[in-house]
Scaffold this active site. Structure first.
Site, PDB file in Angstrom:
ATOM      1  CE  LYS A 123      -4.416  -1.416   2.021  1.00 47.91           C
ATOM      2  NZ  LYS A 123      -5.390  -1.167   3.096  1.00 47.91           N
ATOM      3  CE  LYS A 206     -12.058 -11.149  -6.761  1.00 47.65           C
ATOM      4  NZ  LYS A 206     -11.643 -11.477  -5.384  1.00 47.65           N
ATOM      5  CE  LYS A 209     -13.059  -2.197  -3.050  1.00 47.40           C
ATOM      6  NZ  LYS A 209     -13.689  -2.340  -1.750  1.00 47.40           N
TER       7      LYS A 209
HETATM    8  P1  AMP Z   1     -13.348  -6.374  -1.714  1.00 47.35           P
HETATM    9  O1  AMP Z   1     -14.390  -5.551  -2.363  1.00 47.35           O
HETATM   10  O2  AMP Z   1     -12.290  -6.828  -2.682  1.00 47.35           O
HETATM   11  O3  AMP Z   1     -12.814  -5.791  -0.444  1.00 47.35           O
HETATM   12  O4  AMP Z   1     -14.049  -7.744  -1.282  1.00 47.35           O
HETATM   13  C1  AMP Z   1     -15.038  -7.848  -0.295  1.00 47.35           C
HETATM   14  C2  AMP Z   1     -15.536  -9.279  -0.285  1.00 47.35           C
HETATM   15  O5  AMP Z   1     -16.192  -9.611  -1.527  1.00 47.35           O
HETATM   16  C3  AMP Z   1     -14.445 -10.344  -0.130  1.00 47.35           C
HETATM   17  O6  AMP Z   1     -14.939 -11.375   0.685  1.00 47.35           O
HETATM   18  C4  AMP Z   1     -14.210 -10.855  -1.529  1.00 47.35           C
HETATM   19  O7  AMP Z   1     -13.763 -12.185  -1.543  1.00 47.35           O
HETATM   20  C5  AMP Z   1     -15.593 -10.741  -2.151  1.00 47.35           C
HETATM   21  N1  AMP Z   1     -15.474 -10.477  -3.591  1.00 47.35           N
HETATM   22  C6  AMP Z   1     -14.978  -9.346  -4.157  1.00 47.35           C
HETATM   23  N2  AMP Z   1     -15.049  -9.409  -5.505  1.00 47.35           N
HETATM   24  C7  AMP Z   1     -15.603 -10.619  -5.804  1.00 47.35           C
HETATM   25  C8  AMP Z   1     -15.949 -11.299  -7.028  1.00 47.35           C
HETATM   26  N3  AMP Z   1     -15.753 -10.714  -8.227  1.00 47.35           N
HETATM   27  N4  AMP Z   1     -16.490 -12.524  -6.954  1.00 47.35           N
HETATM   28  C9  AMP Z   1     -16.705 -13.107  -5.758  1.00 47.35           C
HETATM   29  N5  AMP Z   1     -16.415 -12.532  -4.573  1.00 47.35           N
HETATM   30  C10 AMP Z   1     -15.869 -11.310  -4.582  1.00 47.35           C
HETATM   31  N1  TRP Z   2      -7.907  -5.272   6.962  1.00 44.08           N
HETATM   32  C1  TRP Z   2      -9.149  -5.825   6.462  1.00 44.08           C
HETATM   33  C2  TRP Z   2      -9.224  -5.602   4.944  1.00 44.08           C
HETATM   34  O1  TRP Z   2      -8.516  -4.805   4.409  1.00 44.08           O
HETATM   35  C3  TRP Z   2     -10.346  -5.182   7.114  1.00 44.08           C
HETATM   36  C4  TRP Z   2     -10.375  -5.434   8.588  1.00 44.08           C
HETATM   37  C5  TRP Z   2     -10.215  -4.520   9.570  1.00 44.08           C
HETATM   38  C6  TRP Z   2     -10.622  -6.671   9.212  1.00 44.08           C
HETATM   39  N2  TRP Z   2     -10.347  -5.077  10.776  1.00 44.08           N
HETATM   40  C7  TRP Z   2     -10.599  -6.412  10.611  1.00 44.08           C
HETATM   41  C8  TRP Z   2     -10.874  -7.962   8.735  1.00 44.08           C
HETATM   42  C9  TRP Z   2     -10.807  -7.439  11.532  1.00 44.08           C
HETATM   43  C10 TRP Z   2     -11.083  -8.974   9.665  1.00 44.08           C
HETATM   44  C11 TRP Z   2     -11.050  -8.707  11.058  1.00 44.08           C
HETATM   45  O2  TRP Z   2     -10.043  -6.242   4.303  1.00 44.08           O
END
Ligand code: AMP
Ligand code: TRP
Length: 341
Positions: A123, A206, A209
């Site tokens: 990051k 996938k 966003k």
């Molecule tokens: P994120 O938006 O990447 O932080 O993901 C949030 C949750 O959504 C996580 O548990 C990911 O595994 C799930 N997720 C994100 N994108 C997808 C996708 N295209 N298909 C299935 N699960 C997803």
């Molecule tokens: N760091 C996690 C992420 O980026 C978000 C998160 C914050 C989290 N606190 C947590 C996940 C505690 C599990 C448990 O997705």
């Protein structure tokens, strides 16, 4: 002699904590891949879902936006079916114990350990010329506080978060060793995986966003027309035969998976119903419209009724607060900080 501080009695039902940052817009991939399991999970375990706005603060300098996004995400969690009486949905910044325990965590983890966190390195590198806050560096200490405050036994996370959970365990072990048994050791578990939803315009990636264009992403709040348009324009292939072959026919496989998840019909039963791509696309679009329409209207309803939304969030906040306060008290007692009279 070491302090012997009682830990909340061992729970009979597994206590599970998942947290989500209020950044970005929730899409169909998040829903079918994760949120549907959160909803079914509330009947299987004692679940806590934190909207971790303080974590989002590490990379944003627009706090007003954050408040709105927190509310939007809260409305979405209830709209998809989390029941505040079963699932504890809370806003991290409403429970001041998170920040307070995070300080104790920072004093229990070393600079070296934090420096080895790959997510920080990634990051920080991505932000290049941007401001890299100290919060971005100490972020895993706050995450450890999130987890340990609730005596969470299981934390469902993707691979990118495993290192943070390992660190949380290390912190808990070190603290317990120094000050007496205080924390329950959490373990990272694989989240139940739902459908893996791919980008409709680029079915080998996938749905995410961070995609370059919105054309292949179905957002939870897209209107029916937009959803149908995105499905009708979904990229497929030119051999015109409906078969489930994710490697060679990723576009068709993706449509079949989405249709299967949206209608809870096995893919095998769908295969003999479709000969043409056109109908597969429009039926999948319609199934997703049917799935998302009630969620969208519930979301709208909640967003136009801030009092009700606040009431729902307050239920979780109250429950979370009680547990968090008890844990922090236990921690202070274990350390031996002078109690307030
Ligand atoms: P994120 O938006 O990447 O932080 O993901 C949030 C949750 O959504 C996580 O548990 C990911 O595994 C799930 N997720 C994100 N994108 C997808 C996708 N295209 N298909 C299935 N699960 C997803
Ligand atoms: N760091 C996690 C992420 O980026 C978000 C998160 C914050 C989290 N606190 C947590 C996940 C505690 C599990 C448990 O997705």
């Amino acid at each position: 002699m070491r302090n012997r501080v009682a830990i909340a009695s061992v729970q009979e039902v597994t206590r599970v904590l998942s947290c989500i940052q209020p950044t970005g817009t929730v899409h169909l991939g998040n829903y079918l891949g994760a949120l549907v399991h959160w909803v079914s999970g509330q009947h299987e375990a004692e679940v806590f879902h934190g909207i971790v706005d303080l974590h989002a603060l590490t990379v944003t300098d627009q706090p007003k936006v954050l408040g709105v996004q927190t509310l939007e995400l809260g409305a979405m969690l209830f709209a998809v079916g989390l029941d505040p009486e079963r699932a504890t949905v809370f806003v991290q910044s409403h429970i001041h114990e998170h920040s307070e325990l995070a300080w104790v965590m920072e004093c229990t983890v070393s600079f070296g350990e934090l420096s080895r966190m790959t997510q920080f390195k990634d990051k920080a590198a991505k932000r290049e010329t941007d401001f890299v806050s100290a919060g971005l560096f100490t972020y895993p200490a706050l995450q450890a506080a999130d987890i340990l405050l609730y005596d969470a036994q299981e934390v469902p996370v993707g691979d990118d978060q495993r290192q943070h959970i390992e660190m949380t365990r290390d912190i808990a072990v070190r603290f317990n060793h120094r000050f007496g048994e205080t924390f329950i050791l959490p373990r990272a578990v694989h989240p139940k995986m739902g459908a893996r939803v791919m980008d409709l315009q680029d079915p080998s990636s996938k749905m995410s966003k961070s995609a370059h264009s919105d054309a292949g992403i179905v957002y939870m709040l897209d209107d029916n027309e937009a959803i149908m348009r995105k499905f009708k324009r979904a990229v497929t292939d030119s051999d015109n035969e409906v078969r489930y072959e994710p490697e060679t026919k990723p576009g068709i496989a993706n449509l079949l998976e989405i249709l299967s998840a949206a209608t809870t019909t096995p893919i095998e039963s769908l295969l003999n119903q479709y000969e043409q791509y056109g109908r597969l696309k429009s039926d999948t679009g319609e199934a997703v419209v049917a799935l998302l329409e009630p969620i969208r209207s519930r979301h709208e309803e909640l967003m136009s009724d801030p009092a009700e939304l606040t009431r729902l969030l307050a239920i979780g906040d109250g429950r979370a607060r009680t547990i968090a306060a008890a844990t922090l008290h236990r921690v202070h007692a274990a350390i031996g900080l002078l109690p307030r009279s």
